[in-house]
Design a protein around this motif. Sequence first.
Motif, mmCIF file in Angstrom:
data_model
loop_
_atom_site.group_PDB
_atom_site.id
_atom_site.type_symbol
_atom_site.label_atom_id
_atom_site.label_comp_id
_atom_site.label_asym_id
_atom_site.label_seq_id
_atom_site.Cartn_x
_atom_site.Cartn_y
_atom_site.Cartn_z
ATOM 1 N N ASN A 4 0.823 -1.200 0.000
ATOM 2 C CA ASN A 4 0.000 0.000 0.000
ATOM 3 C C ASN A 4 0.859 1.252 0.000
ATOM 4 O OD1 ASN A 4 -2.384 1.385 -0.016
ATOM 5 N ND2 ASN A 4 -2.708 1.277 2.180
ATOM 6 N N MET A 5 1.975 1.219 0.704
ATOM 7 C CA MET A 5 2.870 2.361 0.734
ATOM 8 C C MET A 5 3.488 2.609 -0.629
ATOM 9 S SD MET A 5 4.710 1.634 4.378
ATOM 10 C CE MET A 5 5.666 3.122 4.378
ATOM 11 N N CYS A 6 3.871 1.561 -1.311
ATOM 12 C CA CYS A 6 4.479 1.716 -2.634
ATOM 13 C C CYS A 6 3.460 2.169 -3.673
ATOM 14 C CB CYS A 6 5.122 0.408 -3.074
ATOM 15 S SG CYS A 6 6.535 -0.100 -2.056
ATOM 16 N N LEU A 7 2.224 1.696 -3.565
ATOM 17 C CA LEU A 7 1.187 2.092 -4.516
ATOM 18 C C LEU A 7 0.806 3.555 -4.371
ATOM 19 C CD1 LEU A 7 -1.236 -0.993 -4.400
ATOM 20 C CD2 LEU A 7 0.293 -0.336 -6.261
ATOM 21 N N ASN A 8 0.920 4.106 -3.145
ATOM 22 C CA ASN A 8 0.528 5.482 -2.893
ATOM 23 C C ASN A 8 1.749 6.378 -2.736
ATOM 24 O OD1 ASN A 8 -2.593 5.438 -2.356
ATOM 25 N ND2 ASN A 8 -1.765 3.638 -1.327
#
Length: 459
Positions: free
Chosen positions: A381-385
């Motif tokens: 989720n951190m990498c996607l956002n």
Amino acid sequence: MKLLTLPRAFSRRISTGKVIDNVCGWPKPDYGPMEVQRSELMNGIRVAAAKPMGSYMAACTIMFQAGSRYEIDDQIGATHFLRAISSCTGCAYTAFAKNRHLQQNGASLTCTSDRQSISYTLRCPPTVYPELKYYLLDAATRCCFLNWEIDDRRALIREDLHRIPPEQRLMDILQSVMWCGPLSNSMFCVEERIDSMTADALDCFVKTNFRTDCCSVASVGVPFEETLKLAEKIEARRERPAPRCHMLSCARKGFEYYDLGRCSDTYIALGVPGCGTCDITNLLKHAIIAAACGVGPLAMGQHSTDNTPQPPLGMMVGGDPHTFYKAFNISYAETGIFGIVAKSRASVARMVTQGAAEFLANVGELNFKQIDIGKKRLKVNMCLNDNNCVNSSESLALQLANSVQLDNCACTLGLIESISNDEICCTARRLSHLSPCTAVAVVGDIGEVPHDQFLVHRI
């Protein structure tokens, strides 16, 4: 509503791309690892600039720790008005001139706030930043609060109250019932306060809370020297102001509702005291637990029924496509809320509420495998956002406000891996022990949801 949650709060990596040209003599990006330069002025303003790996858009944020929790007396609702009038006339530019020039240059100026902070963010191509930065300064620190513009915004604020989505209204109610003290202040101006809000009250709130020691300036895609010059124009004085008095909030349990009528979709939120942003390791533990519980269904198609539930919360849905559960973690400076949000049809709201309460009471039973999955979900989720310049700029300003230094996504990922599963289990068990202090908020068909006392007995 901008809340202090992970991954948005503490880790952003600048999106890759290519700058069109090199106007104003700015250095060209070198596509190396992201670098963050930091400094602090004598008057207390904290400054940071992220060196991008190449980006078409830049962003700069001026953030004050002056959210709705700092409203008192006749200032209640002031932050809602500040959001609404952020595009109005300032000391140097009219509202028409600012908005027209921003649109002509493909730029935008936004204002967001929550209970802890208020942020003004300029998003624009890097080549026009030297000219447009004065609009950001005008909106954030030099608003005129003209009476006729405030009167024009009253109708907009009333419309905001009618346009609040049910889930956002639910979270606002939950935090109001959760706290005894300033954190119980709503992010919205109540109907009764709209007509009584004055320019003097807004000016008093700004002069009291828009302080240099509570201000952080952060940028992405803007040279550090330019960011520093902007920060120096916020306040000419070099003296740090006297420390501000803080009113602490105490957690409490309670039950509050907002009725949408019979047979309406029903939203339920249950929360217990969480953690603040002063301890980044503890904050990450709570974020991992929320991810391990499941943060909502993973969409696999174009329709709401085309999704894959994330266990273990997702498995409680069964075959009902109209029901969902998700865990959340909200953090402020010194405290926060951890809880479960559920949505269902009115006919099954009682069963869904009981299931959410029982899950929250037993969250300490998460096993190591589920925690490992939670870590992976949080990382993904951190990498996607991680490719939005506005989010990156606001995240960097938030890091400055909380004295946290996470230069890139790799630093945060490494910090997540360094936390042992035993420590996370201990934190989860602590949350389970707080279940008798659960606060409950309901939006929808309130007649179908059990009262909080009934839920306590069930737990």
